[in-house]
Scaffold this active site. Structure first.
Site, PDB file in Angstrom:
ATOM      1  N   ASP A 234      61.564 -12.174   1.762  1.00  0.00           N
ATOM      2  CA  ASP A 234      62.104 -12.834   2.950  1.00  0.00           C
ATOM      3  C   ASP A 234      63.426 -12.169   3.339  1.00  0.00           C
ATOM      4  OD1 ASP A 234      61.790 -15.366   4.757  1.00  0.00           O
ATOM      5  OD2 ASP A 234      63.902 -15.345   4.169  1.00  0.00           O
ATOM      6  N   GLU A 277      59.744 -13.801   9.267  1.00  0.00           N
ATOM      7  CA  GLU A 277      60.387 -12.665   8.613  1.00  0.00           C
ATOM      8  C   GLU A 277      60.005 -12.601   7.134  1.00  0.00           C
ATOM      9  OE1 GLU A 277      63.429 -16.088   8.552  1.00  0.00           O
ATOM     10  OE2 GLU A 277      61.861 -15.306   9.867  1.00  0.00           O
TER      11      GLU A 277
END
Length: 376
Positions: A234, A277
């Protein structure tokens, strides 16, 4: 058909049938049947290829068996978009031309009005785009054949004049046209499959694909033994990045990080965009130690990478969670994802830009304990 010509009835009237041209017509039809059977055999081979470059190489090989042009170039769209790649042969060897051709859009409209094979001399008259024509001219074109599908132009085959044998015959032109119809279908199938398993923004695999791969790898590991690992990645403070630099800058960073992830994993591993993301990587035959090493190498490469958008330098870091799965583990894919996500959030809580790992031992009890913690 050969047996029919050898029957007593036919042989007794052979001279008459020959004078009437019937024997010649029968032989022509025999040759035509042989050619069509050969073409269907080539189409079968083309349809066994799943990647567009291999479809192109296979088709080019069949063309080069029929005649030898000075140059044979296969221009194709890798993912069904406008950006193109060129596979070119000179003297029967791959030899990329020095072309600046970057997309198919100048030719899409032309081939929507001009169906099938065209001579380059005719294209020069009809296509009012001197830059695009000059890019093709570098390939020494005589013939241009479109590779089309229902969504538009997928590619073009550019064929130079023959080294020997003079002009292209009508039968050779017909063969090229028919072969390209099969190539078009194969390319459509490849593009449709690719779009069903890849993320359109990053070109990594999508969530559904990697989850399916995880299910298969769990079954394979339980049956045959071994180990594999999952990385959950992440990007840190990505919302702040979008707020500060804009979503286009965020998209650029996502794409470049995705490229870094894709190029950092080994052949056969699966890298996917998991959403937003967040990324996931399935590492075949990698234990906890190997997974941690790969994760740390990737994390450090992201940390030192400088991204640029509109003359602005952007820096970003990543938090990573790792989990390993052994053949004696009994947890499900959902539980494995849960553990990888938990390891990721340990990295977040530890200050970000770090890697946390859950070992492969006692996974079942670890999952139960984590679920109990969440429920309390």
């Amino acid at each position: 058909m050969t047996d029919a010509l050898n029957t007593p009835e036919v042989l007794s009237h052979y001279d008459l049938l020959d004078r009437l041209g019937i024997i010649e017509e029968i032989n022509r039809l025999k040759s035509l049947v042989i050619e069509r059977n050969d073409l269907l055999g080539e189409a079968t081979v083309i349809f066994t290829q799943t990647e567009i470059p291999e479809i192109a190489r296979t088709a080019a090989g069949f063309l080069l068996n029929k005649f030898i042009p000075r140059r044979l170039s296969f221009i194709y769209s890798q993912d069904g978009g406008p950006e193109v790649k060129v596979l070119s042969f000179r003297n029967m060897k791959e030899d990329p031309p020095e072309t600046h051709l970057i997309d198919l859009s100048p030719f899409d409209g032309f081939f929507s009005e001009n169906i099938g094979l065209v001579r380059f001399s005719d294209m020069q008259v009809k296509l009012q785009d001197p830059v695009a024509l000059e890019d093709l001219n570098i390939m020494d074109p005589e013939l241009v054949i479109p590779v089309k599908g229902h969504t538009g132009l997928y590619g073009m085959v550019v064929i130079s004049s023959k080294i020997v044998g003079g002009d292209y015959s009508i039968s050779e032109l017909a063969y090229v046209d028919r072969l390209m119809s099969f190539v078009s279908i194969a390319m459509q199938n490849s593009i449709h499959y690719s779009s069903s398993v890849t993320d359109s923004k990053t070109r990594l695999f999508n969530t559904a694909f990697i989850q399916s791969e995880m299910e298969e790898e769990i079954s394979r590991t339980k049956r045959y033994g071994g180990v594999f690992s999952i990385l959950m990645i992440d990007l840190d403070y990505f919302k702040r990045l979008n707020d500060r630099y804009g979503h286009l800058a965020g998209d650029l960073v996502l794409k470049e990080v995705a490229s870094m992830i894709g190029s950092s994993v080994r052949e056969g591993d699966v890298a996917a965009r998991f959403g937003g993301e967040e990324f996931m990587v399935l590492l075949h035959n990698a234990d906890a130690c190997a997974a941690y090493s790969i994760a740390e190498r990737l994390r450090r490469s992201i940390e030192v990478r400088r991204f640029f958008y509109m003359n602005q330098e952007i820096r970003v870091t990543a938090s990573i969670g790792c989990v390993a799965f052994n053949s004696d583990d009994t947890i499900s894919r959902e539980d494995l994802c849960y553990l990888a996500d938990t390891a990721l959030y340990r990295s977040k809580h530890a200050g970000r830009n770090t890697t946390s790992i859950v070992g492969s031992g006692l996974l079942h009890r670890a999952v139960k304990a984590l679920h109990q913690m969440d429920n309390n």
